[in-house]
Design a protein around this motif. Structure first.
Motif, mmCIF file in Angstrom:
data_model
loop_
_atom_site.group_PDB
_atom_site.id
_atom_site.type_symbol
_atom_site.label_atom_id
_atom_site.label_comp_id
_atom_site.label_asym_id
_atom_site.label_seq_id
_atom_site.Cartn_x
_atom_site.Cartn_y
_atom_site.Cartn_z
ATOM 1 N N PHE A 406 39.245 27.877 27.451
ATOM 2 C CA PHE A 406 39.667 28.035 28.978
ATOM 3 C C PHE A 406 38.204 27.923 29.172
ATOM 4 C CE2 PHE A 406 44.396 29.477 29.170
ATOM 5 C CZ PHE A 406 44.983 27.990 29.162
ATOM 6 N N GLN A 407 37.599 26.997 30.123
ATOM 7 C CA GLN A 407 36.819 26.664 30.465
ATOM 8 C C GLN A 407 36.436 27.524 31.506
ATOM 9 O OE1 GLN A 407 33.981 24.808 28.110
ATOM 10 N NE2 GLN A 407 35.031 25.394 27.502
ATOM 11 N N ASP A 408 37.455 27.563 32.871
ATOM 12 C CA ASP A 408 37.055 28.167 34.177
ATOM 13 C C ASP A 408 38.269 28.734 33.953
ATOM 14 O OD1 ASP A 408 36.751 29.071 36.281
ATOM 15 O OD2 ASP A 408 35.525 26.810 37.001
ATOM 16 N N ALA A 409 38.296 29.318 35.281
ATOM 17 C CA ALA A 409 39.945 29.693 36.020
ATOM 18 C C ALA A 409 41.437 28.952 35.479
ATOM 19 C CB ALA A 409 39.754 30.176 37.797
ATOM 20 N N PHE A 410 42.175 29.992 35.137
ATOM 21 C CA PHE A 410 43.516 29.164 34.420
ATOM 22 C C PHE A 410 44.345 30.240 35.174
ATOM 23 C CE2 PHE A 410 41.958 32.288 31.421
ATOM 24 C CZ PHE A 410 42.933 33.221 30.711
ATOM 25 N N SER A 411 45.809 29.620 35.529
ATOM 26 C CA SER A 411 47.255 30.389 35.402
ATOM 27 C C SER A 411 47.643 31.223 34.126
ATOM 28 C CB SER A 411 48.198 29.125 36.041
ATOM 29 O OG SER A 411 48.831 28.345 35.012
ATOM 30 N N ALA A 434 48.122 42.116 30.800
ATOM 31 C CA ALA A 434 48.045 43.001 31.697
ATOM 32 C C ALA A 434 47.900 43.886 30.667
ATOM 33 C CB ALA A 434 49.533 44.157 31.443
ATOM 34 N N VAL A 435 47.294 43.916 29.596
ATOM 35 C CA VAL A 435 46.348 44.530 28.972
ATOM 36 C C VAL A 435 45.173 44.326 29.097
ATOM 37 C CG1 VAL A 435 45.867 46.029 26.478
ATOM 38 C CG2 VAL A 435 48.121 45.900 27.250
ATOM 39 N N LEU A 436 44.709 43.671 28.803
ATOM 40 C CA LEU A 436 42.988 42.919 28.893
ATOM 41 C C LEU A 436 42.247 42.852 31.172
ATOM 42 C CD1 LEU A 436 43.662 39.491 26.940
ATOM 43 C CD2 LEU A 436 42.868 41.427 26.121
ATOM 44 N N VAL A 437 43.814 42.653 31.059
ATOM 45 C CA VAL A 437 43.277 42.868 33.025
ATOM 46 C C VAL A 437 42.714 44.825 32.569
ATOM 47 C CG1 VAL A 437 44.278 42.723 35.407
ATOM 48 C CG2 VAL A 437 44.640 40.653 33.282
ATOM 49 N N ASP A 438 43.966 44.814 32.774
ATOM 50 C CA ASP A 438 43.742 46.868 32.305
ATOM 51 C C ASP A 438 42.577 47.439 31.953
ATOM 52 O OD1 ASP A 438 46.413 47.376 34.114
ATOM 53 O OD2 ASP A 438 47.031 47.465 32.115
ATOM 54 N N LYS A 439 41.491 46.725 30.943
ATOM 55 C CA LYS A 439 41.137 47.205 30.347
ATOM 56 C C LYS A 439 38.941 46.651 30.701
ATOM 57 C CE LYS A 439 42.760 48.555 26.468
ATOM 58 N NZ LYS A 439 42.633 49.705 26.148
ATOM 59 N N VAL A 443 39.788 38.813 34.180
ATOM 60 C CA VAL A 443 39.362 39.748 35.567
ATOM 61 C C VAL A 443 40.676 38.369 36.243
ATOM 62 C CG1 VAL A 443 38.465 39.228 36.927
ATOM 63 C CG2 VAL A 443 37.285 39.088 35.381
ATOM 64 N N LEU A 444 42.017 39.263 37.746
ATOM 65 C CA LEU A 444 42.286 38.416 38.334
ATOM 66 C C LEU A 444 40.920 38.111 39.289
ATOM 67 C CD1 LEU A 444 45.059 37.424 38.248
ATOM 68 C CD2 LEU A 444 45.300 39.713 39.995
ATOM 69 N N GLN A 445 41.499 36.190 39.269
ATOM 70 C CA GLN A 445 40.859 36.132 40.777
ATOM 71 C C GLN A 445 41.369 36.208 41.820
ATOM 72 O OE1 GLN A 445 38.382 34.674 38.737
ATOM 73 N NE2 GLN A 445 37.919 32.772 39.301
ATOM 74 N N PRO A 446 39.825 37.010 42.490
ATOM 75 C CA PRO A 446 40.991 37.372 44.265
ATOM 76 C C PRO A 446 41.376 35.568 44.832
ATOM 77 C CG PRO A 446 38.157 37.577 43.974
ATOM 78 C CD PRO A 446 38.880 36.977 42.579
ATOM 79 N N GLY A 447 41.305 35.569 46.066
ATOM 80 C CA GLY A 447 42.196 34.118 46.544
ATOM 81 C C GLY A 447 43.646 34.463 47.286
ATOM 82 N N ARG A 448 43.778 33.030 47.587
ATOM 83 C CA ARG A 448 44.888 33.455 48.355
ATOM 84 C C ARG A 448 46.011 32.638 47.058
ATOM 85 N NH1 ARG A 448 45.273 33.264 54.634
ATOM 86 N NH2 ARG A 448 44.407 35.377 55.431
ATOM 87 N N GLY A 449 47.063 31.802 47.494
ATOM 88 C CA GLY A 449 47.612 30.839 46.561
ATOM 89 C C GLY A 449 47.818 31.119 45.336
ATOM 90 N N LEU A 453 43.683 33.675 36.612
ATOM 91 C CA LEU A 453 42.481 34.871 35.805
ATOM 92 C C LEU A 453 41.818 33.948 34.837
ATOM 93 C CD1 LEU A 453 45.994 35.225 33.721
ATOM 94 C CD2 LEU A 453 44.482 37.187 35.297
ATOM 95 N N LYS A 454 40.367 34.656 35.321
ATOM 96 C CA LYS A 454 39.272 34.168 34.175
ATOM 97 C C LYS A 454 38.583 35.103 33.622
ATOM 98 C CE LYS A 454 34.657 32.722 35.475
ATOM 99 N NZ LYS A 454 34.051 31.410 36.949
ATOM 100 N N LEU A 455 38.073 34.756 32.304
ATOM 101 C CA LEU A 455 37.239 35.426 30.641
ATOM 102 C C LEU A 455 35.534 35.186 31.459
ATOM 103 C CD1 LEU A 455 38.444 34.921 27.767
ATOM 104 C CD2 LEU A 455 38.835 37.049 28.866
ATOM 105 N N SER A 456 34.987 36.687 32.299
ATOM 106 C CA SER A 456 33.946 36.465 32.234
ATOM 107 C C SER A 456 32.925 36.355 31.599
ATOM 108 C CB SER A 456 33.518 37.905 32.406
ATOM 109 O OG SER A 456 33.661 38.275 31.622
ATOM 110 N N GLY A 457 31.410 35.283 31.883
ATOM 111 C CA GLY A 457 30.585 34.426 31.175
ATOM 112 C C GLY A 457 30.678 34.939 29.367
ATOM 113 N N PHE A 458 29.878 36.459 28.941
ATOM 114 C CA PHE A 458 29.868 36.715 27.832
ATOM 115 C C PHE A 458 30.765 37.047 27.570
ATOM 116 C CE2 PHE A 458 24.860 37.427 29.122
ATOM 117 C CZ PHE A 458 24.363 36.836 27.813
#
Length: 510
Positions: A406-411, A434-439, A443-449, A453-458
């Motif tokens: 994924f190039q950007d955020a994904f569901s 769930a493990v990857l978020v805990d570690k 990243v679970l993206q903030p906001g409504r709707g 999820l998203k992997l940070s750049g590096f």
């Protein structure tokens, strides 16, 4: 009275200022005023009664940078507010029209030699001949962490278990070490770096060695006795690779040593009763829509850190609005991660800002080396991520690699559709996420709707390199194309990452 030394402590009103340690205390409590304001205060206090021009203060607070004089006024207003200048008859800094600023309060000073001073860390039990148990030296004051430092110092005095949690490179260890050096309410302080401990069964021995317990087979009973009897702060650094075993030891210490407090750093929380989690977030960065100028760039901690490290690394071009805009874009790409910013900024002098932007998605950026004195896991971004990756089970590693498509955020639905396969079911993907978020790897993206999820750049670049090294890519790509065909571009970026794009990540650019 002897001549002033670099370790002198300056005393005025209820304040005690030690420039070499970069600490300002008011009635014994730390005051966070920011690094620029701190430098300005030191300059004024060291020259009481003398008028320092704005240009003098600019050269001290922004060495090597061309900034507007309005920056001095902004920092001065902030400084006056934080030290309560003008309140309750307290008068410290006055403006001299057309000339500059002057520190007008009486200033006394003393040499920093007595172990009884509040700047000194509480006494540590004698350690063995190998030096185990000694505290690490005080690091440079971290940029943009003044409020965090104050909050954490207060938290460990009030709570018995505080865990600093955040992704690799965000500055957990630096913040913890600064906190223990500023703490004044403990009789004994011990520091244990668990990154050197290879198995959970050796944690008790490592803590015992730090506490001065000699001999083999340190027992929990002996350790509890050692930690009891007076207020003790035990700092456990880098717990993530031994999280289950460390949690068990922490729980037993808190139960058996009623006067012990524990400060821990980890990429995930212990999830123990009574635990206070301090989430250490990345440094603030300008939004893509904000117009940032050279005059206001240094108000953003991420930009300020990048510029500081770039200048130290030999970058000498003027920081005009265009250059600052590029720096802001780089910091956004790095998502405010301090270690990543420092490693990338150190190459600005050699590569130039434009070239750095081009290389951020390339494996070459993963292996740029940082400070030679840094721990091995922080020598490069790749070694930092290797540390996290090695702590994952095979299934979690596979899901992390697959999500790099994924190039950007994904569901979550998109993640399930793409990451399944090869014996990994939907329930397995959900558990791995769930493990990857805990570690702190996902990243679970903030906001409504709908949640995304998203992997940070590096992390994304690293995972893409790992994916390109396996035979998984074709299947992942096919599932991605199949899923996206019926999805809105609001869910994730529909740019199709080609097979060549992912595979070229495994080869550094020339």
């Amino acid at each position: 009275m002897s001549e002033q030394s670099t370790g002198s402590i300056y005393v005025f009103g209820p304040y005690r200022l030690q420039p070499s340690a970069r600490i300002l205390l008011r009635d014994g409590l730390p005051v966070g005023i920011g690094s620029r304001a701190f430098d300005i205060l030191v300059a004024l206090v060291q020259c009481p009664g003398q008028v320092l021009s704005r240009r003098d203060l600019m050269s001290l607070a922004w060495p090597g940078l061309t900034v507007e004089e309005s920056n001095v006024r902004v920092q001065m207003a902030h400084l006056r507010r934080e030290i309560h200048c003008g309140e309750n008859g307290e008068r410290y800094i006055v403006s001299i029209a057309g000339r500059g600023y002057c520190f007008v309060a009486p200033v006394d000073w003393e040499d920093y030699v007595d172990r009884g001073t509040e700047f000194e860390v509480s006494e540590v039990f004698p350690s063995g001949a190998d030096g185990a148990g000694s505290l690490p030296s005080r690091p440079l004051h971290p940029v943009g962490r003044d409020e965090c430092l104050i909050e954490l110092t207060k938290a460990i005095e009030e709570k018995r278990l505080v865990t600093v949690v955040g992704p690799g490179g965000v500055g957990k260890t630096t913040l913890a070490i600064m906190t223990i050096h500023m703490s004044t309410s403990f009789d004994r302080i011990y520091f244990v770096d668990l990154s050197t401990v290879l198995d959970g069964g050796s944690i008790v021995d490592a803590i015992g060695a730090a506490a001065g317990i000699t001999g083999a087979n340190c027992t929990m009973e002996l350790l509890a006795t050692c930690l009891s009897g007076s207020r003790t702060l035990l700092t456990l650094d880098n717990c993530e690779h031994l999280i289950d075993a460390a949690a068990e030891v922490v729980e037993r210490i808190l139960h058996h040593a009623s006067t012990a407090h524990i400060l821990a750093t980890s990429r995930e929380a212990f999830r123990l009763p009574g635990e206070t989690v301090h989430l250490l977030k990345p440094l603030a960065v300008p939004s893509p829509t904000s117009e940032i100028s050279g005059e206001h760039a240094l108000q953003w901690p991420a930009v300020r850190l990048f510029i500081d490290r770039a200048i130290e690394g030999g970058y000498s071009c003027p920081m005009d609005d265009e250059q600052v805009g590029i720096v802001a874009a780089i910091c956004r790409r790095l998502e405010g991660n301090p270690l990543a910013i420092e490693l990338v900024a150190s190459r600005a002098g050699s590569y130039g800002l434009d070239r750095i932007c081009e290389l951020l998605d390339n494996q070459l950026a993963l292996v740029w080396r940082g400070s030679r004195g840094a721990p091995q896991r922080h020598q490069t971004v790749q070694s930092m991520l290797d540390w996290s990756y090695a702590g994952l089970c095979d299934e979690d590693q596979s899901v992390l690699r697959r999500l790099s498509i994924f190039q950007d955020a994904f569901s979550l639905d998109a993640a399930l559709a793409v990451a399944r396969g090869g014996g990994i079911e939907d329930t397995d993907v959900a558990a791995s996420i769930a493990v990857l978020v805990d570690k702190s790897l996902l990243v679970l993206q903030p906001g409504r709707g709908a949640a995304t999820l998203k992997l940070s750049g590096f992390t994304k670049t690293y995972a893409a390199v790992k994916l390109a090294e396996t035979a998984e890519y074709e299947g992942v790509h096919q599932r991605y194309v199949s899923y996206r065909s019926g999805m809105s571009d609001k869910v994730f970026d529909l740019k199709d990452p080609s097979l060549e794009h992912h595979r070229k990540m495994a080869v550094p650019a020339a």
